[in-house]
Scaffold this motif. Structure first.
Motif, PDB file in Angstrom:
ATOM      1  N   SER A  59       0.782  -1.424   0.038  1.00 29.60           N
ATOM      2  CA  SER A  59       0.028  -0.043   0.074  1.00 29.60           C
ATOM      3  C   SER A  59       1.057   1.269  -0.075  1.00 29.60           C
ATOM      4  O   SER A  59       0.393   2.401  -0.168  1.00 29.60           O
ATOM      5  CB  SER A  59      -0.964  -0.053   1.173  1.00 29.60           C
ATOM      6  N   ASP A  60       2.170   1.061   0.074  1.00 31.29           N
ATOM      7  CA  ASP A  60       3.007   2.405  -0.110  1.00 31.29           C
ATOM      8  C   ASP A  60       3.324   2.509  -1.500  1.00 31.29           C
ATOM      9  O   ASP A  60       4.061   3.174  -1.829  1.00 31.29           O
ATOM     10  CB  ASP A  60       4.176   2.330   0.963  1.00 31.29           C
TER      11      ASP A  60
ATOM     12  N   LEU B 182      -0.242   4.538  -6.668  1.00 30.48           N
ATOM     13  CA  LEU B 182      -1.234   3.669  -7.613  1.00 30.48           C
ATOM     14  C   LEU B 182      -0.761   3.471  -9.032  1.00 30.48           C
ATOM     15  O   LEU B 182      -1.125   2.709  -9.692  1.00 30.48           O
ATOM     16  CB  LEU B 182      -2.477   4.423  -7.560  1.00 30.48           C
TER      17      LEU B 182
ATOM     18  N   LEU C 264      -6.889   4.525  -3.404  1.00 33.51           N
ATOM     19  CA  LEU C 264      -6.511   5.795  -3.236  1.00 33.51           C
ATOM     20  C   LEU C 264      -6.692   6.448  -1.568  1.00 33.51           C
ATOM     21  O   LEU C 264      -5.664   6.799  -1.223  1.00 33.51           O
ATOM     22  CB  LEU C 264      -7.079   6.850  -3.963  1.00 33.51           C
TER      23      LEU C 264
ATOM     24  N   GLN D 141      -6.730   4.384   1.061  1.00 33.66           N
ATOM     25  CA  GLN D 141      -6.003   3.581   1.764  1.00 33.66           C
ATOM     26  C   GLN D 141      -4.488   4.070   1.536  1.00 33.66           C
ATOM     27  O   GLN D 141      -3.664   4.109   2.347  1.00 33.66           O
ATOM     28  CB  GLN D 141      -6.028   2.012   0.915  1.00 33.66           C
ATOM     29  N   ARG D 142      -4.147   4.433   0.257  1.00 35.70           N
ATOM     30  CA  ARG D 142      -2.639   4.894   0.130  1.00 35.70           C
ATOM     31  C   ARG D 142      -2.486   6.268   0.627  1.00 35.70           C
ATOM     32  O   ARG D 142      -1.069   6.435   0.826  1.00 35.70           O
ATOM     33  CB  ARG D 142      -2.311   4.826  -1.314  1.00 35.70           C
ATOM     34  N   THR D 143      -3.656   7.202   0.846  1.00 36.44           N
ATOM     35  CA  THR D 143      -3.032   8.542   1.442  1.00 36.44           C
ATOM     36  C   THR D 143      -3.597   8.544   2.830  1.00 36.44           C
ATOM     37  O   THR D 143      -3.685   9.641   3.556  1.00 36.44           O
ATOM     38  CB  THR D 143      -3.893   9.360   0.566  1.00 36.44           C
ATOM     39  N   GLY D 144      -4.570   7.798   3.235  1.00 38.52           N
ATOM     40  CA  GLY D 144      -4.893   7.677   4.854  1.00 38.52           C
ATOM     41  C   GLY D 144      -5.950   8.461   4.792  1.00 38.52           C
ATOM     42  O   GLY D 144      -6.405   9.057   5.944  1.00 38.52           O
TER      43      GLY D 144
ATOM     44  N   PHE E  34     -11.413  12.393  -3.628  1.00 33.81           N
ATOM     45  CA  PHE E  34     -10.924  11.114  -4.058  1.00 33.81           C
ATOM     46  C   PHE E  34     -11.854  10.467  -5.000  1.00 33.81           C
ATOM     47  O   PHE E  34     -11.682   9.976  -6.115  1.00 33.81           O
ATOM     48  CB  PHE E  34     -11.303  10.177  -2.911  1.00 33.81           C
TER      49      PHE E  34
END
Lengths: 208, 208
Positions: B85-86, B89, B143, B145-148, B156
């Motif tokens: 997840s880091d 995308l 998205l 998830q990747r940016t919190g 989003f």
DNA sequence: AGGATAAGTGGAGTCACTCTAATTATCAAG
DNA sequence: CTTGATAATTAGAGTGACTCCACTTATCCT
């Protein structure tokens, strides 16, 4: 052959036709709202307008078109085309929306109701997307005009569809918020989101 | 109640069901290609598979679904979810496509034929867009998830729909080019187009 | 072998939509 | 104001997707 070309909507025939068209849309929308899109039959609409079901199809090729047909569409297109071609497209979008603010405010209720119907009805929603493809072509041409490229280029098509999709989401949001905010502002936020940094951020997460 | 949970597709029933499902899709696709989507009736498909029209609807809720149903869909979703997840995308997209290269190459003909059918048939094309809305939700979640952030945020949703729309256009292009180029490369080009500079260029024309 | 359960089927019905041929309304011109 | 052309309206028959339901048939488990 007529001696003089009769101005649009001037003759009895034309006026009647317009009136019928409007009556169909009005009654159809009323029924759709009252009892739902799918639960409303062509027969019921025809009965309400006092025409035969056959006549309905003389005016609209399908049940969906009664809702989807947008009289303002060509107007918006004209507004865009009247914008100077050296104006950035994002600015044009904002400006056109500004010009439409009054209309949007005045017809808010009607537009909202119609939009909600579309967004809530799967059939209509699906059809909306084919309208969007028309918009893609339109904006692709705008982009090409502004940059001097070929509208058929893959890149233009991609940017155009992304642009239109984003605007679509903005419009949906406007409906969700019951039109309480200015559509132009939402569009601006949407365009900001996909262009420049924020998009990259979202893409590349904590790396930057 | 069964004593043991029977593995999927192990029992006669399950195997038969799968076979029938596949037979329907095979025969339907064959007929669609031969004589066109609209010109093919459920009755004809049923006859070709040697089932009753009623049974057809036991397997697919609508004629459209025979074509739209994609067995690979969940697989792709899983591939995405298995990406760290880091990872940005855009990189994930590319990597997933890389993993799919072999499959894409092997099934090229079938996928191409099916995709062409969808792109050329207005009804199917419209329905495709509702699949895209599912993809929007999926990528919106990725998205977030990747940016919190919260996947329901307007931003989003906008970025997700733009992203998916762009990928869609890339897929269309792949079909147009008869799959002669790698889909991953097209996706990359598409994502490059909407992110960073090129998008801004297109937006703001000669100003920069 | 048994009954439980699921799959397959036939038939009747609904509704959107098409096509056609006939009827009616409007129009332009004398 | 009548007439012949043209366009709008209509009824009716038909098609095809899809639903609902009751019934039969096949598979399953014990």
């Amino acid at each position: 052959m007529p001696k003089t070309i009769t101005p649009f909507g001037q003759s009895l025939r034309e006026r009647k036709k317009l009136k019928t068209r409007e009556a169909i849309q009005r009654e159809a929308t009323r029924l759709f709202q009252k009892q739902g899109y799918e639960a409303t039959t062509i027969e019921q609409i025809a009965a309400a307008v006092e025409i035969s079901p056959s006549t309905f199809f003389n005016y609209f090729p399908s049940k969906e078109d009664v809702v989807l047909y947008d009289a303002y569409d060509p107007m918006v297109a004209t507004l865009f085309e009247s914008r100077p071609s050296d104006e950035p497209l994002s600015v044009s979008v904002h400006n056109v929306l500004e010009m439409l603010t009054d209309t949007l405010e005045r017809d808010r209720e009607i537009i909202l109701a119609r939009s909600k119907l579309i967004l809530e009805t799967p059939d209509l929603r699906a059809r909306l997307w084919s309208e969007i493809e028309r918009a893609q072509v339109f904006f692709g041409a705008m982009l090409a005009q502004r940059t001097g490229g070929d509208a058929n280029d893959f890149e233009f098509r991609v940017v155009a569809i992304a642009l239109v999709a984003a605007m679509m989401e903005a419009a949906s949001e406007w409906v969700r918020l019951e039109g309480r905010v200015k559509m132009g502002d939402l569009m601006k936020r949407a365009l900001d989101s996909i262009s420049a940094d924020s998009m990259l951020d979202a893409f590349s997460s904590r790396r930057k």
